[in-house]
Design a protein around this motif. Sequence first.
Motif, mmCIF file in Angstrom:
data_model
loop_
_atom_site.group_PDB
_atom_site.id
_atom_site.type_symbol
_atom_site.label_atom_id
_atom_site.label_comp_id
_atom_site.label_asym_id
_atom_site.label_seq_id
_atom_site.Cartn_x
_atom_site.Cartn_y
_atom_site.Cartn_z
ATOM 1 N N PRO A 1 -0.012 6.022 -3.290
ATOM 2 C CA PRO A 1 0.232 7.361 -3.824
ATOM 3 C C PRO A 1 0.263 7.386 -5.353
ATOM 4 O O PRO A 1 -0.236 8.345 -5.960
ATOM 5 C CB PRO A 1 1.613 7.719 -3.234
ATOM 6 N N TRP A 2 0.803 6.336 -5.948
ATOM 7 C CA TRP A 2 0.855 6.268 -7.414
ATOM 8 C C TRP A 2 -0.547 6.220 -8.011
ATOM 9 O O TRP A 2 -0.859 6.943 -8.958
ATOM 10 C CB TRP A 2 1.655 5.020 -7.829
ATOM 11 N N PHE A 3 -1.414 5.376 -7.441
ATOM 12 C CA PHE A 3 -2.797 5.306 -7.906
ATOM 13 C C PHE A 3 -3.531 6.620 -7.661
ATOM 14 O O PHE A 3 -4.337 7.058 -8.490
ATOM 15 C CB PHE A 3 -3.548 4.165 -7.198
ATOM 16 N N GLY A 4 -3.261 7.240 -6.514
ATOM 17 C CA GLY A 4 -3.920 8.508 -6.205
ATOM 18 C C GLY A 4 -3.611 9.576 -7.225
ATOM 19 O O GLY A 4 -4.520 10.295 -7.683
ATOM 20 N N HIS A 5 -2.346 9.712 -7.618
ATOM 21 C CA HIS A 5 -1.963 10.696 -8.639
ATOM 22 C C HIS A 5 -2.530 10.309 -10.003
ATOM 23 O O HIS A 5 -2.940 11.185 -10.772
ATOM 24 C CB HIS A 5 -0.440 10.820 -8.701
ATOM 25 N N MET A 6 -2.552 9.029 -10.308
ATOM 26 C CA MET A 6 -3.088 8.574 -11.582
ATOM 27 C C MET A 6 -4.582 8.896 -11.695
ATOM 28 O O MET A 6 -5.079 9.258 -12.772
ATOM 29 C CB MET A 6 -2.872 7.074 -11.749
ATOM 30 N N GLY B 1 -6.834 11.197 1.366
ATOM 31 C CA GLY B 1 -6.762 10.969 2.808
ATOM 32 C C GLY B 1 -7.866 10.047 3.282
ATOM 33 O O GLY B 1 -7.631 9.147 4.101
ATOM 34 N N LEU B 2 -9.080 10.251 2.758
ATOM 35 C CA LEU B 2 -10.199 9.386 3.118
ATOM 36 C C LEU B 2 -9.984 7.971 2.599
ATOM 37 O O LEU B 2 -10.271 6.988 3.296
ATOM 38 C CB LEU B 2 -11.500 9.968 2.558
ATOM 39 N N TRP B 3 -9.460 7.867 1.372
ATOM 40 C CA TRP B 3 -9.226 6.548 0.787
ATOM 41 C C TRP B 3 -8.165 5.773 1.572
ATOM 42 O O TRP B 3 -8.381 4.633 1.966
ATOM 43 C CB TRP B 3 -8.804 6.700 -0.679
ATOM 44 N N SER B 4 -7.017 6.397 1.787
ATOM 45 C CA SER B 4 -5.941 5.702 2.511
ATOM 46 C C SER B 4 -6.330 5.449 3.966
ATOM 47 O O SER B 4 -5.984 4.413 4.544
ATOM 48 C CB SER B 4 -4.643 6.508 2.442
ATOM 49 N N GLY B 5 -7.075 6.373 4.564
ATOM 50 C CA GLY B 5 -7.495 6.193 5.947
ATOM 51 C C GLY B 5 -8.455 5.047 6.139
ATOM 52 O O GLY B 5 -8.511 4.449 7.217
ATOM 53 N N THR B 6 -9.218 4.714 5.095
ATOM 54 C CA THR B 6 -10.183 3.615 5.196
ATOM 55 C C THR B 6 -9.665 2.305 4.623
ATOM 56 O O THR B 6 -10.181 1.234 4.959
ATOM 57 C CB THR B 6 -11.494 3.966 4.459
ATOM 58 N N ALA B 7 -8.658 2.349 3.738
ATOM 59 C CA ALA B 7 -8.268 1.151 2.997
ATOM 60 C C ALA B 7 -6.872 0.627 3.297
ATOM 61 O O ALA B 7 -6.557 -0.501 2.915
ATOM 62 C CB ALA B 7 -8.399 1.410 1.495
ATOM 63 N N VAL B 8 -6.009 1.412 3.946
ATOM 64 C CA VAL B 8 -4.678 0.924 4.304
ATOM 65 C C VAL B 8 -4.752 0.366 5.722
ATOM 66 O O VAL B 8 -5.406 0.940 6.588
ATOM 67 C CB VAL B 8 -3.620 2.047 4.201
ATOM 68 N N ASN B 9 -4.072 -0.758 5.950
ATOM 69 C CA ASN B 9 -4.303 -1.510 7.182
ATOM 70 C C ASN B 9 -3.762 -0.846 8.445
ATOM 71 O O ASN B 9 -4.520 -0.481 9.338
ATOM 72 C CB ASN B 9 -3.686 -2.913 7.054
ATOM 73 N N ASP B 10 -2.440 -0.737 8.550
ATOM 74 C CA ASP B 10 -1.806 -0.329 9.787
ATOM 75 C C ASP B 10 -1.623 1.187 9.846
ATOM 76 O O ASP B 10 -1.478 1.849 8.817
ATOM 77 C CB ASP B 10 -0.444 -1.016 9.920
ATOM 78 N N THR B 11 -1.621 1.738 11.058
ATOM 79 C CA THR B 11 -1.493 3.184 11.233
ATOM 80 C C THR B 11 -0.214 3.732 10.602
ATOM 81 O O THR B 11 -0.232 4.768 9.939
ATOM 82 C CB THR B 11 -1.531 3.551 12.730
ATOM 83 N N SER B 12 0.903 3.040 10.819
ATOM 84 C CA SER B 12 2.173 3.518 10.268
ATOM 85 C C SER B 12 2.138 3.568 8.748
ATOM 86 O O SER B 12 2.671 4.494 8.123
ATOM 87 C CB SER B 12 3.323 2.623 10.732
ATOM 88 N N ALA B 13 1.480 2.576 8.132
ATOM 89 C CA ALA B 13 1.385 2.551 6.676
ATOM 90 C C ALA B 13 0.444 3.643 6.169
ATOM 91 O O ALA B 13 0.685 4.242 5.110
ATOM 92 C CB ALA B 13 0.903 1.181 6.203
ATOM 93 N N VAL C 1 -0.052 6.587 7.589
ATOM 94 C CA VAL C 1 0.701 7.837 7.692
ATOM 95 C C VAL C 1 1.740 7.936 6.579
ATOM 96 O O VAL C 1 1.884 8.977 5.925
ATOM 97 C CB VAL C 1 1.376 7.935 9.079
ATOM 98 N N ALA C 2 2.459 6.834 6.329
ATOM 99 C CA ALA C 2 3.504 6.849 5.302
ATOM 100 C C ALA C 2 2.928 7.111 3.915
ATOM 101 O O ALA C 2 3.445 7.937 3.147
ATOM 102 C CB ALA C 2 4.264 5.519 5.316
ATOM 103 N N ALA C 3 1.835 6.418 3.570
ATOM 104 C CA ALA C 3 1.237 6.573 2.243
ATOM 105 C C ALA C 3 0.601 7.950 2.074
ATOM 106 O O ALA C 3 0.773 8.602 1.031
ATOM 107 C CB ALA C 3 0.195 5.477 2.014
ATOM 108 N N ALA C 4 -0.137 8.416 3.086
ATOM 109 C CA ALA C 4 -0.887 9.668 2.953
ATOM 110 C C ALA C 4 0.037 10.878 2.941
ATOM 111 O O ALA C 4 -0.155 11.805 2.140
ATOM 112 C CB ALA C 4 -1.902 9.788 4.090
ATOM 113 N N PHE C 5 1.046 10.908 3.810
ATOM 114 C CA PHE C 5 1.962 12.051 3.812
ATOM 115 C C PHE C 5 2.874 12.049 2.590
ATOM 116 O O PHE C 5 3.388 13.095 2.198
ATOM 117 C CB PHE C 5 2.785 12.076 5.106
ATOM 118 N N ALA D 1 0.825 -1.214 0.000
ATOM 119 C CA ALA D 1 0.000 0.000 0.000
ATOM 120 C C ALA D 1 0.855 1.258 0.000
ATOM 121 O O ALA D 1 0.545 2.229 -0.708
ATOM 122 C CB ALA D 1 -0.933 -0.006 1.206
ATOM 123 N N VAL D 2 1.916 1.259 0.797
ATOM 124 C CA VAL D 2 2.788 2.435 0.879
ATOM 125 C C VAL D 2 3.380 2.755 -0.489
ATOM 126 O O VAL D 2 3.565 3.922 -0.856
ATOM 127 C CB VAL D 2 3.906 2.203 1.910
#
Length: 354
Positions: free
Chosen positions: A186-191, A200-212, A214-218, A181-182
């Motif tokens: 981000p690649w899919f989001g830009h695409m 932020g809503l997508w990654s917050g609901t669909a990425v599993n762990d908190t650290s991941a 944060v890493a993907a969204a930031f 996911a990390v």
Amino acid sequence: MNETAHPPAPARAAPVRAASTSNRPLIAGVAVCVVIALVAEAAGRLLPVIGAPIIAIVIGVAITNLVGHAPVAGRLRIKEVSGFALRAGIVILGATLNLGDVAHTGANSLPLLALTLTLGLAFPLLVGRSLGVDWRMRCLIGMGTTICGASAIAALAPVLRAKTEEIAYSISVIFFFNMLAVIIFPWFGHMLHLSDTGFGLWSGTAVNDTSAVVAAAFAYSPEAGAYATIVKLTRTTLIIPLVLGFGLLMPWLDPEHRAEKTNLLGRIGKVIPWFIGLFVLASLANTLGLVGPAAPTLQLLARFVLVVALAAVGLQAHWRAFAGAGFGPLLLGLGTWAVVAVSSLVVQAWTAQL
């Protein structure tokens, strides 16, 4: 007469010495798990995407399979260490959750979370059977995918009475898709030209762990990272009703419970352990402001205690258990993750939140 009336005193001290000696393996087991956790925390700072929980499991698995299960898990009473640490970590974690955050900051994401949670839990339970995945592992993978990875699995495992191998394998599956996911979110989001709040809503609901999350969204943008963190906090808080719900469903999930003839109150007391009640009370105390400035410190403590518990989980796992599980859990994790990610995007597109 005097000799028989006054028996030797030293014999009375023997039980104390015996009790002290019997606890030495347990103390040694705790020490081993704490050392592994400290190493995992240090390594996790260097490799934040992987994180301390998965590193602790890997170290534990490596040690017990190189040294041997009997010398490590058997003699050091690691099973007791993992059970206590899991429960203690979850109770402390409860003191860091604020139920009011759901109402104040996450209300907009709750409808979407409700849908993704429903699909993310229903898919593994229904589809996992055809893949030959045990029902406990199906529940753990669903919970880890839809809520918050290792922490959610650790909270649910004692309620399901899951085996250590099932816990370790489920966390490993979640970790694999965290890493993926990390990289790809981000690649899919830009695409897809997603807005900052949309991503932020997508990654917050669909990425599993908190650290991941944060890493993907930031990595996408600071605004996306801030919004994803709020959504993830709301999602994490939902661990409370879901763990309680699984506890109430145990008579229908587990054949052993199904055979028991007890009233509803008796079933609740049997399947919902005491530590879940303490977890809820701790969360309520934080919500009412009773924890106060100690909350950040308790959050760090909860994380470390859970890492200690996961080190103990790794020390009880065998390579053959992972090999015996096959690719079914990995495929189930992929399918569950895809269902949650796609459904989140579809609903956002339908409600014009992208």
